[in-house]
Design a protein around this motif. Structure first.
Motif, PDB file in Angstrom:
ATOM      1  N   TYR A 125       0.829  -1.201   0.000  1.00  0.00           N
ATOM      2  CA  TYR A 125       0.000   0.000   0.000  1.00  0.00           C
ATOM      3  C   TYR A 125       0.870   1.260   0.000  1.00  0.00           C
ATOM      4  N   LEU A 126       1.860   1.300   0.889  1.00  0.00           N
ATOM      5  CA  LEU A 126       2.700   2.483   0.990  1.00  0.00           C
ATOM      6  C   LEU A 126       3.588   2.648  -0.244  1.00  0.00           C
ATOM      7  N   ALA A 127       4.040   1.527  -0.814  1.00  0.00           N
ATOM      8  CA  ALA A 127       4.854   1.607  -2.027  1.00  0.00           C
ATOM      9  C   ALA A 127       4.030   2.167  -3.186  1.00  0.00           C
ATOM     10  N   GLU A 128       2.783   1.712  -3.310  1.00  0.00           N
ATOM     11  CA  GLU A 128       1.920   2.216  -4.377  1.00  0.00           C
ATOM     12  C   GLU A 128       1.507   3.664  -4.119  1.00  0.00           C
ATOM     13  N   LYS A 129       1.315   4.009  -2.865  1.00  0.00           N
ATOM     14  CA  LYS A 129       0.937   5.388  -2.519  1.00  0.00           C
ATOM     15  C   LYS A 129       2.048   6.366  -2.891  1.00  0.00           C
ATOM     16  N   THR A 130       3.289   5.972  -2.621  1.00  0.00           N
ATOM     17  CA  THR A 130       4.419   6.875  -2.836  1.00  0.00           C
ATOM     18  C   THR A 130       5.114   6.677  -4.180  1.00  0.00           C
ATOM     19  N   GLY A 131       4.874   5.534  -4.817  1.00  0.00           N
ATOM     20  CA  GLY A 131       5.602   5.211  -6.041  1.00  0.00           C
ATOM     21  C   GLY A 131       7.056   4.852  -5.790  1.00  0.00           C
ATOM     22  N   GLN A 132       7.359   4.417  -4.587  1.00  0.00           N
ATOM     23  CA  GLN A 132       8.741   4.106  -4.210  1.00  0.00           C
ATOM     24  C   GLN A 132       8.891   2.635  -3.822  1.00  0.00           C
ATOM     25  N   TYR A 133      10.070   2.094  -4.090  1.00  0.00           N
ATOM     26  CA  TYR A 133      10.490   0.762  -3.629  1.00  0.00           C
ATOM     27  C   TYR A 133       9.653  -0.378  -4.208  1.00  0.00           C
ATOM     28  N   LEU A 134       9.139  -0.162  -5.426  1.00  0.00           N
ATOM     29  CA  LEU A 134       8.374  -1.199  -6.116  1.00  0.00           C
ATOM     30  C   LEU A 134       9.175  -1.884  -7.218  1.00  0.00           C
ATOM     31  N   GLY A 135      10.392  -1.394  -7.489  1.00  0.00           N
ATOM     32  CA  GLY A 135      11.122  -1.895  -8.634  1.00  0.00           C
ATOM     33  C   GLY A 135      10.495  -1.390  -9.924  1.00  0.00           C
ATOM     34  N   THR A 136      10.800  -2.061 -11.015  1.00  0.00           N
ATOM     35  CA  THR A 136      10.242  -1.692 -12.309  1.00  0.00           C
ATOM     36  C   THR A 136       8.970  -2.487 -12.572  1.00  0.00           C
ATOM     37  N   PRO A 137       8.158  -2.066 -13.546  1.00  0.00           N
ATOM     38  CA  PRO A 137       6.978  -2.874 -13.891  1.00  0.00           C
ATOM     39  C   PRO A 137       7.341  -4.321 -14.242  1.00  0.00           C
ATOM     40  N   ALA A 138       8.498  -4.508 -14.873  1.00  0.00           N
ATOM     41  CA  ALA A 138       8.917  -5.867 -15.227  1.00  0.00           C
ATOM     42  C   ALA A 138       9.259  -6.701 -13.990  1.00  0.00           C
ATOM     43  N   ASP A 139       9.574  -6.026 -12.883  1.00  0.00           N
ATOM     44  CA  ASP A 139       9.912  -6.732 -11.638  1.00  0.00           C
ATOM     45  C   ASP A 139       8.676  -7.216 -10.881  1.00  0.00           C
ATOM     46  N   ARG A 140       7.493  -6.737 -11.266  1.00  0.00           N
ATOM     47  CA  ARG A 140       6.283  -6.964 -10.472  1.00  0.00           C
ATOM     48  C   ARG A 140       6.011  -8.448 -10.177  1.00  0.00           C
ATOM     49  N   PRO A 141       6.076  -9.350 -11.161  1.00  0.00           N
ATOM     50  CA  PRO A 141       5.803 -10.765 -10.834  1.00  0.00           C
ATOM     51  C   PRO A 141       6.753 -11.330  -9.785  1.00  0.00           C
ATOM     52  N   GLU A 142       8.061 -11.011  -9.922  1.00  0.00           N
ATOM     53  CA  GLU A 142       9.033 -11.484  -8.935  1.00  0.00           C
ATOM     54  C   GLU A 142       8.794 -10.843  -7.574  1.00  0.00           C
ATOM     55  N   LEU A 143       8.478  -9.557  -7.579  1.00  0.00           N
ATOM     56  CA  LEU A 143       8.233  -8.846  -6.328  1.00  0.00           C
ATOM     57  C   LEU A 143       7.092  -9.498  -5.553  1.00  0.00           C
ATOM     58  N   LEU A 144       5.979  -9.745  -6.228  1.00  0.00           N
ATOM     59  CA  LEU A 144       4.833 -10.365  -5.565  1.00  0.00           C
ATOM     60  C   LEU A 144       5.165 -11.778  -5.095  1.00  0.00           C
ATOM     61  N   SER A 145       5.929 -12.508  -5.891  1.00  0.00           N
ATOM     62  CA  SER A 145       6.280 -13.884  -5.526  1.00  0.00           C
ATOM     63  C   SER A 145       7.118 -13.918  -4.255  1.00  0.00           C
ATOM     64  N   TRP A 146       8.127 -13.050  -4.171  1.00  0.00           N
ATOM     65  CA  TRP A 146       8.977 -13.048  -2.984  1.00  0.00           C
ATOM     66  C   TRP A 146       8.260 -12.491  -1.772  1.00  0.00           C
ATOM     67  N   LEU A 147       7.380 -11.519  -1.976  1.00  0.00           N
ATOM     68  CA  LEU A 147       6.583 -11.034  -0.839  1.00  0.00           C
ATOM     69  C   LEU A 147       5.730 -12.156  -0.257  1.00  0.00           C
ATOM     70  N   MET A 148       5.131 -12.971  -1.117  1.00  0.00           N
ATOM     71  CA  MET A 148       4.307 -14.075  -0.628  1.00  0.00           C
ATOM     72  C   MET A 148       5.169 -15.169  -0.012  1.00  0.00           C
ATOM     73  N   PHE A 149       6.361 -15.384  -0.551  1.00  0.00           N
ATOM     74  CA  PHE A 149       7.299 -16.334   0.049  1.00  0.00           C
ATOM     75  C   PHE A 149       7.601 -15.940   1.497  1.00  0.00           C
TER      76      PHE A 149
END
Length: 238
Positions: free
Chosen positions: A77-101
């Motif tokens: 939520y805070l990353a989307e609110k600020t646009g910070q620390y989300l990586g690139t759009p291409a990183d999104r699948p990996e980001l979500l996978s590791w967050l769930m891990f």
């Protein structure tokens, strides 16, 4: 303004790190979980599950009292609110996978390892072995992933790194060893790099600012582990 409800434990520490890294204005509100503050009706209105961390965003999309609970949900939520620390759009699948891990593996198994080694009655060797071994397996997965990369996802520091840091920072307590990460050199290097960030020292100072209850007495046992007690007993104590 973000109202940040916390106790000095791994999951709230992740959110404190995110708030310090982003520079969002926030008010830190202590929730003394050993006294049972998390079961107060006022706090349950913020997180019905009675856990920290939780936040109220006074400038959220749902109005002046947008609530968010669960540490990884808050990070997103805070990353989307600020646009910070989300990586690139291409990183999104990996980001979500590791967050769930981290949310379904590293965090819960670390918490259970702590519980059965520090809070549960002695003699539960099977449980201690199971959760310690699973923590070690999760550490190995991350260590191998980080062998040839600096961060968990992409080329920059993200909320996946913050989420992992919250629990890895407690590795000595999780594994009951003074220097447990020496067995996982890539993981040790990863933590050294994060701990060198100026925001980490500010988080550590925040976590020491309030005098939380430390005794593990009957009040604390009932507050932290209410499901261990019969329902009628909990009702009598409320």
């Amino acid at each position: 303004m973000i109202r940040f409800y916390f106790h000095p434990t791994p999951n709230p520490a992740k959110i404190a790190l995110m708030l310090e890294e982003t520079g969002l204005p926030y008010e830190a509100i202590p929730v003394d979980t050993r006294k049972g503050d998390q079961h107060d009706p006022a706090f349950l209105a913020i997180n019905p599950n009675g856990k920290v961390p939780a936040i109220i965003d006074t400038e959220g999309p749902a109005g002046p009292a947008t609530r968010v609970f669960d540490s990884n949900a808050i990070l997103l939520y805070l990353a989307e609110k600020t646009g910070q620390y989300l990586g690139t759009p291409a990183d999104r699948p990996e980001l979500l996978s590791w967050l769930m891990f981290i949310a379904s593996g590293l965090g819960p198994f670390s918490g259970q390892a702590v519980h059965f080694q520090h809070a549960a009655p002695a003699g539960l060797d099977y449980a201690v072995n199971r959760y310690r071994r699973e923590v070690e397996r999760h550490y190995t997965v991350l260590d191998q992933h980080l062998t040839d990369r600096r961060y968990i996802v992409g080329d920059t520091f993200t909320i996946a790194d913050m989420s992992a840091w919250g629990w890895l920072e407690r590795a000595p307590r999780v594994l009951k060893e003074d220097y447990p990460l020496e067995r996982w050199p890539a993981l040790a290097r990863f933590m050294h790099d994060i701990n060198a960030r100026p925001a980490v020292s500010r988080v550590q100072a925040l976590m020491k600012r309030h005098a939380f209850k430390t005794d593990m007495d009957d009040q604390a046992q009932r507050a932290l582990f209410p499901s261990n007690f019969p329902i009628h007993s909990r009702e009598q104590r409320s």
